[in-house]
Every structure is written in C-alpha cells, then in structure tokens.
Motif scaffolding. Structure first.
Motif, PDB file in Angstrom:
ATOM      1  N   LEU A  90      -2.944   3.729   5.683  1.00 18.86           N
ATOM      2  CA  LEU A  90      -2.124   4.952   6.260  1.00 18.86           C
ATOM      3  C   LEU A  90      -2.036   4.543   7.829  1.00 18.86           C
ATOM      4  O   LEU A  90      -2.755   4.232   8.426  1.00 18.86           O
ATOM      5  CB  LEU A  90      -2.940   6.297   6.077  1.00 18.86           C
ATOM      6  N   ARG A  91      -0.762   4.527   8.169  1.00 22.53           N
ATOM      7  CA  ARG A  91      -0.283   4.135   9.628  1.00 22.53           C
ATOM      8  C   ARG A  91       0.529   5.371  10.141  1.00 22.53           C
ATOM      9  O   ARG A  91       1.230   6.011   9.245  1.00 22.53           O
ATOM     10  CB  ARG A  91       0.625   2.944   9.389  1.00 22.53           C
ATOM     11  N   PRO A  93       3.794   7.099  11.103  1.00 21.41           N
ATOM     12  CA  PRO A  93       4.993   6.631  10.711  1.00 21.41           C
ATOM     13  C   PRO A  93       5.779   5.896  11.876  1.00 21.41           C
ATOM     14  O   PRO A  93       5.674   6.386  13.151  1.00 21.41           O
ATOM     15  CB  PRO A  93       5.845   7.968  10.541  1.00 21.41           C
ATOM     16  N   LEU A  97      11.024  11.910  13.161  1.00 22.86           N
ATOM     17  CA  LEU A  97      11.818  12.839  12.382  1.00 22.86           C
ATOM     18  C   LEU A  97      13.294  12.932  13.295  1.00 22.86           C
ATOM     19  O   LEU A  97      14.326  12.811  12.714  1.00 22.86           O
ATOM     20  CB  LEU A  97      11.425  14.252  12.552  1.00 22.86           C
TER      21      LEU A  97
ATOM     22  N   SER B   9       8.755  10.283   5.767  1.00 22.53           N
ATOM     23  CA  SER B   9       8.367  11.782   6.270  1.00 22.53           C
ATOM     24  C   SER B   9       7.230  11.966   4.950  1.00 22.53           C
ATOM     25  O   SER B   9       6.395  12.895   5.176  1.00 22.53           O
ATOM     26  CB  SER B   9       9.528  12.682   5.801  1.00 22.53           C
ATOM     27  N   ILE B  11       4.963   9.838   4.401  1.00 22.07           N
ATOM     28  CA  ILE B  11       3.912   9.088   4.835  1.00 22.07           C
ATOM     29  C   ILE B  11       3.376  10.153   5.940  1.00 22.07           C
ATOM     30  O   ILE B  11       2.150  10.552   5.994  1.00 22.07           O
ATOM     31  CB  ILE B  11       3.944   7.832   5.449  1.00 22.07           C
ATOM     32  N   LYS B  12       4.155  10.639   6.581  1.00 23.26           N
ATOM     33  CA  LYS B  12       3.699  11.610   7.734  1.00 23.26           C
ATOM     34  C   LYS B  12       3.070  12.707   7.028  1.00 23.26           C
ATOM     35  O   LYS B  12       2.045  13.080   7.736  1.00 23.26           O
ATOM     36  CB  LYS B  12       4.886  11.973   8.558  1.00 23.26           C
ATOM     37  N   GLU B  15      -0.247  11.963   5.840  1.00 23.02           N
ATOM     38  CA  GLU B  15      -1.093  11.916   6.968  1.00 23.02           C
ATOM     39  C   GLU B  15      -1.602  12.894   7.527  1.00 23.02           C
ATOM     40  O   GLU B  15      -2.824  13.360   7.851  1.00 23.02           O
ATOM     41  CB  GLU B  15      -0.453  10.995   8.120  1.00 23.02           C
TER      42      GLU B  15
END
Lengths: 97, 179
Positions: A90-91, A93, A97, B9, B11-12, B15
């Motif tokens: 997990l990094r 982003p 957006l 999005s 991945i975001k 997280e």
C-alpha cells in the motif's frame, strides 16, 4: 368519546427510546397518565440503557488487537511478508483526484 | 486513462478503508460478538470480516459511513457464509461464555452491574442481541439500525421490545435510567 387507543409493546419501546414524533409521544404520555395497565406494561419494558452503554464501552477495551492486515507496512511485525496479490503494497496514490 | 484513474482511486479508497477499519476495529469486534454470541466465534468472524471489507473497499462510498457499511458486510458474511459452519461444528450449542470486562468505573457495584447487563444481553437471541448493540451501544437511530440490518423499522421495534422485556425481567427495572 373516542375508542381507547391501544399501544403495543413496540410502541411503548419507541416511546421509551425517544423515537416517536412529538405528537405521538404526547399521546402515549397522556394515555400513561390515565391507564394503570399501560403504566405497568411500560414498567416491564424499562431497562438501564446507561448501564448497557457503559458495558458496551467496557467491551471495546476487551477487543483483541487489530489483525496485521490493517496495519501500515511499517507497523507490521517483521516476520509478516506480503503473501500474494490480494495484499498489495500500500502506497499513497501518486496522482491525486 | 480511465483505468489509470480508477486504479488510483481504488488504491486510495482501499487505503482509506484500511485506516478507518483499523480505528473502528474494536467496534467491529464488539459487533461480531453480538452477532455470534461467543468470543471464539467473534474472533474468527472479525478476521474474516476485515478481509471482506478490504476486499470490497473500492465499492465503499462515503455517503453511508464506514461503520455502518462494514457492519452490513459483516452481517451478510456471517449470515450467508459463516454461521451455518459454526452451527454445524456445534459451536452454536455452546453456552455463552463470560467475557472478562475491564473495570470502567471506580464504583465496584457499577462494574458488577455492567457485567451482569452484558451477560444477560449475550443470552438474548441473535436477532435481538445485534439490534440491542446497534441501538443501545452504538447509539444508532431505529432507521439507521434498520438500514444496517436490512430489516423494516417495525422489526427493529419489536426486537427491542422483546429484548427490553427479557432484560427487565432478568435485571430488574432500571431505576437509574434517565429516559
């Protein structure tokens, strides 16, 4: 004189929980003032909600620790290795957006 | 480009869900305890639930609130996949074990009463337990509880009134209750 309104235990519960509209709540309150049977049914539904909430808060402290899958990479114990594609690194982003 | 965007999005949101779930974890475990009625099964369910929630993270929409969303997913996971296994293995027949509650107050009688309340609550049938948890422990409105459990508001009311009657009988009326 209108026929006496009857209230179910579910109605009384909603009343005790403050879930009724003001008008409906006032009707039940008025009925309680005149109906000993209704009062005794309501008494039979009373519980100590504060004690229940407080027991619930204590329960949170009894919870186990969160599984490692919920921790950030840096927080995980060293023996833990990424196992497969279902737990990608997990990094943050790289693009917003 | 569209796929880059949705990947980033995803991945975001994964997280965000991971972080949220980490801080909500004790509440999720408590919910699992109410669903399953036993510490052992709650510990199993909460692990599976975390994986499920992370797995579906890209479908999470901020509108509903992560807590209610994870409760919904967890309930479905329990009802549709895990409960029948637990029952088949006979765990469903085990008596409800006592949970060791940490003391919350300086008054020993209050702590004792909290343990009694919890023990009686865990003796309720599953449907009542989980509804009591959402309304009286989580503080959800009837509507929020009904949406979370995917049942009508009337069912929330009837479950709570049945639970109240049993708790009242087991514990005596709540003299100290404010409302």
């Amino acid at each position: 004189m209108s026929a006496k309104q009857t209230y179910s235990d579910a109605d009384l519960t909603a009343y005790l929980d403050g879930e009724l509209e003001a008008e409906e709540s006032a009707k039940i309150e008025a009925a309680l003032a005149n109906d000993a049977g209704l009062v005794s049914r309501a008494e039979g539904l009373r519980i100590d909600v504060d004690a229940l909430r407080s027991a619930g808060t204590a329960l949170l402290d009894a919870a186990p620790t969160a599984p490692t899958v919920l921790l950030q990479e840096g927080e995980r114990p060293p023996k833990q290795q990424p196992r497969d594609a279902t737990s990608p690194q997990l990094r943050p982003p790289s693009c917003s957006l | 480009m569209a796929s880059d965007y949705s990947n980033a999005s995803a991945i975001k949101s994964r997280e965000e869900v991971r972080q949220g779930l980490n801080s909500l974890f004790p509440r999720l475990w408590r919910y699992c305890l109410a669903l399953t009625g036993s510490r052992e099964r709650a510990d199993d369910l909460v692990q599976a639930a975390c994986l499920r929630v992370l797995d579906k993270a890209d479908r999470f929409q901020a509108g509903i609130g992560l807590d209610r969303w994870m409760f919904r997913l967890t309930q479905r996971l329990w009802l549709n996949e895990l409960r029948s296994d637990a029952v088949r293995r006979g765990q469903g027949l085990l008596p409800v074990e006592k949970i060791d509650l940490p003391d919350q107050k300086s008054d020993p009688r209050a702590n004792l009463f909290a343990r009694q309340v919890l023990s009686e609550m865990l003796k309720l049938p599953e449907a009542q337990r989980v509804t009591v948890l959402l309304v009286y422990m989580e503080g959800y409105s009837y509507r929020e509880a009904s949406e979370t459990l995917d049942i009508p508001v009337g069912t929330v009311m009837s479950r709570l009134s049945a639970a109240r009657a049993k708790l009242n009988e087991a514990l005596g009326e709540g003299k100290r209750e404010a409302g």
